[in-house]
Motif scaffolding. Structure first.
Motif, PDB file in Angstrom:
ATOM      1  N   ALA A  49      40.432 -32.043  29.866  1.00 27.40           N
ATOM      2  CA  ALA A  49      40.222 -33.240  30.694  1.00 27.40           C
ATOM      3  C   ALA A  49      40.197 -34.485  29.807  1.00 27.40           C
ATOM      4  CB  ALA A  49      38.925 -33.111  31.481  1.00 27.40           C
ATOM      5  N   ARG A  50      39.543 -34.365  28.624  1.00 25.76           N
ATOM      6  CA  ARG A  50      39.486 -35.530  27.731  1.00 25.76           C
ATOM      7  C   ARG A  50      40.851 -35.825  27.134  1.00 25.76           C
ATOM      8  NH1 ARG A  50      35.026 -35.517  23.118  1.00 25.76           N
ATOM      9  NH2 ARG A  50      36.500 -34.073  22.155  1.00 25.76           N
ATOM     10  N   LEU A  51      41.629 -34.759  26.829  1.00 20.11           N
ATOM     11  CA  LEU A  51      42.990 -34.963  26.310  1.00 20.11           C
ATOM     12  C   LEU A  51      43.812 -35.774  27.317  1.00 20.11           C
ATOM     13  CD1 LEU A  51      44.924 -33.864  23.892  1.00 20.11           C
ATOM     14  CD2 LEU A  51      45.848 -32.389  25.689  1.00 20.11           C
ATOM     15  N   LEU A 140      38.816 -43.287  23.447  1.00 16.69           N
ATOM     16  CA  LEU A 140      39.983 -42.398  23.490  1.00 16.69           C
ATOM     17  C   LEU A 140      40.044 -41.606  22.192  1.00 16.69           C
ATOM     18  CD1 LEU A 140      42.687 -44.920  24.811  1.00 16.69           C
ATOM     19  CD2 LEU A 140      41.050 -43.538  26.117  1.00 16.69           C
ATOM     20  N   LYS A 141      40.413 -40.344  22.297  1.00 20.05           N
ATOM     21  CA  LYS A 141      40.503 -39.529  21.084  1.00 20.05           C
ATOM     22  C   LYS A 141      41.956 -39.572  20.618  1.00 20.05           C
ATOM     23  CE  LYS A 141      38.725 -35.232  19.206  1.00 20.05           C
ATOM     24  NZ  LYS A 141      38.176 -35.812  17.983  1.00 20.05           N
ATOM     25  N   THR A 142      42.300 -40.655  19.936  1.00 22.13           N
ATOM     26  CA  THR A 142      43.683 -40.831  19.480  1.00 22.13           C
ATOM     27  C   THR A 142      43.841 -40.287  18.067  1.00 22.13           C
ATOM     28  OG1 THR A 142      43.481 -42.938  18.329  1.00 22.13           O
ATOM     29  CG2 THR A 142      43.680 -43.036  20.736  1.00 22.13           C
ATOM     30  N   SER A 144      44.829 -41.933  15.679  1.00 21.31           N
ATOM     31  CA  SER A 144      44.615 -43.032  14.716  1.00 21.31           C
ATOM     32  C   SER A 144      43.226 -42.890  14.097  1.00 21.31           C
ATOM     33  CB  SER A 144      44.732 -44.387  15.416  1.00 21.31           C
ATOM     34  OG  SER A 144      45.902 -44.435  16.174  1.00 21.31           O
ATOM     35  N   TYR A 145      43.101 -41.995  13.136  1.00 23.25           N
ATOM     36  CA  TYR A 145      41.796 -41.693  12.566  1.00 23.25           C
ATOM     37  C   TYR A 145      41.609 -42.272  11.174  1.00 23.25           C
ATOM     38  CZ  TYR A 145      38.810 -39.062  15.675  1.00 23.25           C
ATOM     39  OH  TYR A 145      37.928 -38.732  16.671  1.00 23.25           O
ATOM     40  N   ALA A 146      42.521 -43.188  10.783  1.00 22.07           N
ATOM     41  CA  ALA A 146      42.485 -43.666   9.402  1.00 22.07           C
ATOM     42  C   ALA A 146      41.140 -44.316   9.052  1.00 22.07           C
ATOM     43  CB  ALA A 146      43.640 -44.625   9.160  1.00 22.07           C
ATOM     44  N   CYS A 173      26.100 -46.353  16.755  1.00 20.47           N
ATOM     45  CA  CYS A 173      27.200 -45.916  17.617  1.00 20.47           C
ATOM     46  C   CYS A 173      27.492 -44.427  17.450  1.00 20.47           C
ATOM     47  CB  CYS A 173      28.422 -46.787  17.324  1.00 20.47           C
ATOM     48  SG  CYS A 173      29.795 -46.434  18.407  1.00 20.47           S
ATOM     49  N   GLU A 174      28.129 -44.034  16.343  1.00 17.00           N
ATOM     50  CA  GLU A 174      28.508 -42.623  16.157  1.00 17.00           C
ATOM     51  C   GLU A 174      28.964 -42.415  14.718  1.00 17.00           C
ATOM     52  OE1 GLU A 174      32.093 -41.418  18.247  1.00 17.00           O
ATOM     53  OE2 GLU A 174      33.175 -43.206  17.587  1.00 17.00           O
ATOM     54  N   GLY A 175      29.317 -41.172  14.419  1.00 22.00           N
ATOM     55  CA  GLY A 175      29.866 -40.840  13.114  1.00 22.00           C
ATOM     56  C   GLY A 175      31.382 -40.787  13.158  1.00 22.00           C
ATOM     57  N   THR A 176      31.986 -40.395  12.032  1.00 15.36           N
ATOM     58  CA  THR A 176      33.456 -40.326  11.982  1.00 15.36           C
ATOM     59  C   THR A 176      33.988 -39.184  12.835  1.00 15.36           C
ATOM     60  OG1 THR A 176      33.567 -38.798  10.102  1.00 15.36           O
ATOM     61  CG2 THR A 176      33.391 -41.143   9.586  1.00 15.36           C
ATOM     62  N   GLY A 177      33.142 -38.153  13.003  1.00 13.59           N
ATOM     63  CA  GLY A 177      33.567 -37.012  13.816  1.00 13.59           C
ATOM     64  C   GLY A 177      32.395 -36.390  14.534  1.00 13.59           C
ATOM     65  N   SER A 178      31.405 -37.204  14.849  1.00 15.29           N
ATOM     66  CA  SER A 178      30.208 -36.655  15.489  1.00 15.29           C
ATOM     67  C   SER A 178      29.487 -37.741  16.266  1.00 15.29           C
ATOM     68  CB  SER A 178      29.254 -36.079  14.434  1.00 15.29           C
ATOM     69  OG  SER A 178      28.839 -37.094  13.545  1.00 15.29           O
ATOM     70  N   ASN A 179      28.660 -37.326  17.194  1.00 13.91           N
ATOM     71  CA  ASN A 179      27.721 -38.230  17.864  1.00 13.91           C
ATOM     72  C   ASN A 179      26.362 -38.086  17.201  1.00 13.91           C
ATOM     73  OD1 ASN A 179      29.703 -37.360  20.452  1.00 13.91           O
ATOM     74  ND2 ASN A 179      29.164 -39.512  20.306  1.00 13.91           N
ATOM     75  N   VAL A 180      25.539 -39.095  17.418  1.00 14.55           N
ATOM     76  CA  VAL A 180      24.266 -39.131  16.699  1.00 14.55           C
ATOM     77  C   VAL A 180      23.098 -39.204  17.691  1.00 14.55           C
ATOM     78  CG1 VAL A 180      24.445 -41.652  16.346  1.00 14.55           C
ATOM     79  CG2 VAL A 180      22.974 -40.302  14.848  1.00 14.55           C
ATOM     80  N   GLY A 200      31.436 -37.478  23.531  1.00 20.52           N
ATOM     81  CA  GLY A 200      31.477 -36.158  22.887  1.00 20.52           C
ATOM     82  C   GLY A 200      31.095 -35.050  23.861  1.00 20.52           C
ATOM     83  N   ILE A 201      31.814 -33.969  23.773  1.00 22.88           N
ATOM     84  CA  ILE A 201      31.540 -32.844  24.667  1.00 22.88           C
ATOM     85  C   ILE A 201      30.224 -32.174  24.269  1.00 22.88           C
ATOM     86  CG2 ILE A 201      32.397 -30.521  25.238  1.00 22.88           C
ATOM     87  CD1 ILE A 201      35.254 -32.019  25.150  1.00 22.88           C
ATOM     88  N   THR A 202      29.993 -32.048  22.983  1.00 25.11           N
ATOM     89  CA  THR A 202      28.735 -31.474  22.504  1.00 25.11           C
ATOM     90  C   THR A 202      27.576 -32.416  22.838  1.00 25.11           C
ATOM     91  OG1 THR A 202      30.129 -30.878  20.620  1.00 25.11           O
ATOM     92  CG2 THR A 202      27.839 -30.172  20.541  1.00 25.11           C
ATOM     93  N   ARG A 203      27.833 -33.704  22.736  1.00 27.39           N
ATOM     94  CA  ARG A 203      26.825 -34.712  23.091  1.00 27.39           C
ATOM     95  C   ARG A 203      26.392 -34.535  24.537  1.00 27.39           C
ATOM     96  NH1 ARG A 203      27.188 -39.164  26.064  1.00 27.39           N
ATOM     97  NH2 ARG A 203      25.895 -40.979  25.579  1.00 27.39           N
ATOM     98  N   SER A 232      28.725 -32.152  17.298  1.00 29.64           N
ATOM     99  CA  SER A 232      30.188 -32.135  17.402  1.00 29.64           C
ATOM    100  C   SER A 232      30.627 -30.703  17.650  1.00 29.64           C
ATOM    101  CB  SER A 232      30.862 -32.675  16.138  1.00 29.64           C
ATOM    102  OG  SER A 232      30.808 -31.712  15.107  1.00 29.64           O
ATOM    103  N   THR A 233      31.880 -30.573  18.034  1.00 27.62           N
ATOM    104  CA  THR A 233      32.430 -29.250  18.348  1.00 27.62           C
ATOM    105  C   THR A 233      32.236 -28.263  17.211  1.00 27.62           C
ATOM    106  OG1 THR A 233      34.054 -30.196  19.845  1.00 27.62           O
ATOM    107  CG2 THR A 233      34.633 -28.088  18.835  1.00 27.62           C
ATOM    108  N   LEU A 234      32.449 -28.704  15.972  1.00 24.01           N
ATOM    109  CA  LEU A 234      32.383 -27.761  14.850  1.00 24.01           C
ATOM    110  C   LEU A 234      31.000 -27.684  14.215  1.00 24.01           C
ATOM    111  CD1 LEU A 234      35.887 -28.409  13.262  1.00 24.01           C
ATOM    112  CD2 LEU A 234      35.194 -26.557  14.786  1.00 24.01           C
TER     113      LEU A 234
HETATM  114  N1  PMP Z   1      32.932 -38.922  17.726  1.00 23.61           N
HETATM  115  C1  PMP Z   1      34.113 -38.816  17.105  1.00 23.61           C
HETATM  116  C2  PMP Z   1      34.753 -40.046  16.560  1.00 23.61           C
HETATM  117  C3  PMP Z   1      34.744 -37.563  16.975  1.00 23.61           C
HETATM  118  O1  PMP Z   1      35.925 -37.447  16.358  1.00 23.61           O
HETATM  119  C4  PMP Z   1      34.093 -36.417  17.484  1.00 23.61           C
HETATM  120  C5  PMP Z   1      34.727 -35.061  17.319  1.00 23.61           C
HETATM  121  N2  PMP Z   1      35.620 -34.798  18.364  1.00 23.61           N
HETATM  122  C6  PMP Z   1      32.857 -36.576  18.131  1.00 23.61           C
HETATM  123  C7  PMP Z   1      32.302 -37.849  18.234  1.00 23.61           C
HETATM  124  C8  PMP Z   1      32.152 -35.392  18.728  1.00 23.61           C
HETATM  125  O2  PMP Z   1      32.814 -34.967  19.899  1.00 23.61           O
HETATM  126  P1  PMP Z   1      32.828 -33.451  20.362  1.00 23.61           P
HETATM  127  O3  PMP Z   1      31.418 -33.038  20.576  1.00 23.61           O
HETATM  128  O4  PMP Z   1      33.594 -33.483  21.650  1.00 23.61           O
HETATM  129  O5  PMP Z   1      33.486 -32.659  19.302  1.00 23.61           O
END
Ligand code: PMP
Length: 273
Positions: A49-51, A140-142, A144-146, A173-180, A200-203, A232-234
């Motif tokens: 759904a997020r994709l 948006l989860k694009t 563009s992660y630079a 706000c959040e991390g590079t790949g996680s919510n806080v 975030g889905i885990t959030r 985060s997912t991982l």
């Molecule tokens: N914020 C960012 C910028 C992310 O890349 C991610 C990882 N997808 C998350 C938060 C955490 O989201 P999720 O729990 O859906 O993995």
């Protein structure tokens, strides 16, 4: 290793995408990382759904989610792994350089890598760069992660595994790949999506399963919080034992541990059939 490219499985070494693909030339692609346990995905419907939401936000053609689901199943079946990370990438096909050739379709890649269980706690830093809560790409989860790559490199330079951003008005706000999340006076709090963080889905599951409350939080809440954790997912839930120079001894603390347990107990039941 077999991956899915557009319409079927290929060996990763022979799978080819054009050098004029949008994802490479202008970065207008979207992606998802999905966890798999013994070949079963976790929360795939939410990820798909997020994709689709991210693709819509970028103006890409609507992805065929049944096809993406089928591709995920095929990749998982072809590459048995106890704990995996499925990477779904969907881009806008050939770049505008080729626009005179008409509709060039889209590119779909599904690949699988090994995932490892993360340590129970980690160190994070804050970075001086801001997330824009009012940007065209916000939420948006694009691909563009630079900016995240740069911030994460800074974290690694400081012996940390994640970098946290504030938004343009100085809120956490959040991390590079996680919510806080933070624990303050016994309450679990997390920034709202309006802060500019990814939904975030885990959030969302952590909010549902722990009763955490959304709140606008100044960045300096990190100096006062009793506990800090990431989702985060991982990672699922991961405690934080250092924020910049500040130690948080005993991490993961009691509330973080409760959130971790909620995941351990409930996530196994929520694997997709
Ligand atoms: N914020 C960012 C910028 C992310 O890349 C991610 C990882 N997808 C998350 C938060 C955490 O989201 P999720 O729990 O859906 O993995």
């Amino acid at each position: 290793m077999k991956i899915w490219l557009n319409d079927g499985l290929r060996d990763v070494d022979s799978a080819r995408v054009s050098v004029l693909d949008h994802g490479l030339t202008v970065g207008d692609g979207v992606f998802e990382t999905v966890k798999s346990v013994e070949g079963r995905t976790f929360a795939l419907t939410r990820h798909l759904a997020r994709l689709a939401r991210s693709a819509r936000g970028l103006g890409l053609p609507e992805p065929d989610l049944d096809e993406v689901r089928h591709a995920c199943a095929a990749v998982l079946e072809a590459n048995p792994l106890p704990l995996g990370r499925l990477r779904i990438t969907y881009t806008g096909g050939l770049s505008p350089l080729d626009s005179d050739r008409g509709d060039q379709g889209t590119t779909l890649v599904v690949a699988l890598g090994e995932a490892a269980r993360r340590p129970d706690s980690t160190a994070v830093i804050t970075v001086p760069w801001t997330r824009n809560e009012r940007g065209a790409l916000t939420g948006l989860k694009t691909t563009s992660y630079a900016e995240n790559v740069v911030a994460l490199a800074r974290a690694h330079e400081h012996g940390a595994s994640e970098a946290l951003f504030a938004n343009t008005v100085g809120q956490l706000c959040e991390g590079t790949g996680s919510n806080v999340f933070v624990v303050l006076d016994g309450e679990i709090l997390t920034p709202p999506v309006a802060s500019g963080c990814l939904d975030g889905i885990t959030r969302a599951l952590a909010v549902e399963w722990t009763g955490a409350r959304e709140a606008d939080l100044p960045l300096d809440v990190l100096e006062r919080a009793d506990e800090v954790f990431l989702t985060s997912t991982l990672r699922d839930v991961q405690g934080v034992h250092r924020v910049d120079g500040r130690q948080l001894p005993g991490a993961p603390g009691p509330m973080t541990t409760k959130a971790m347990r909620a995941f351990d107990e409930r996530a196994a039941d929520d694997l997709d059939p």
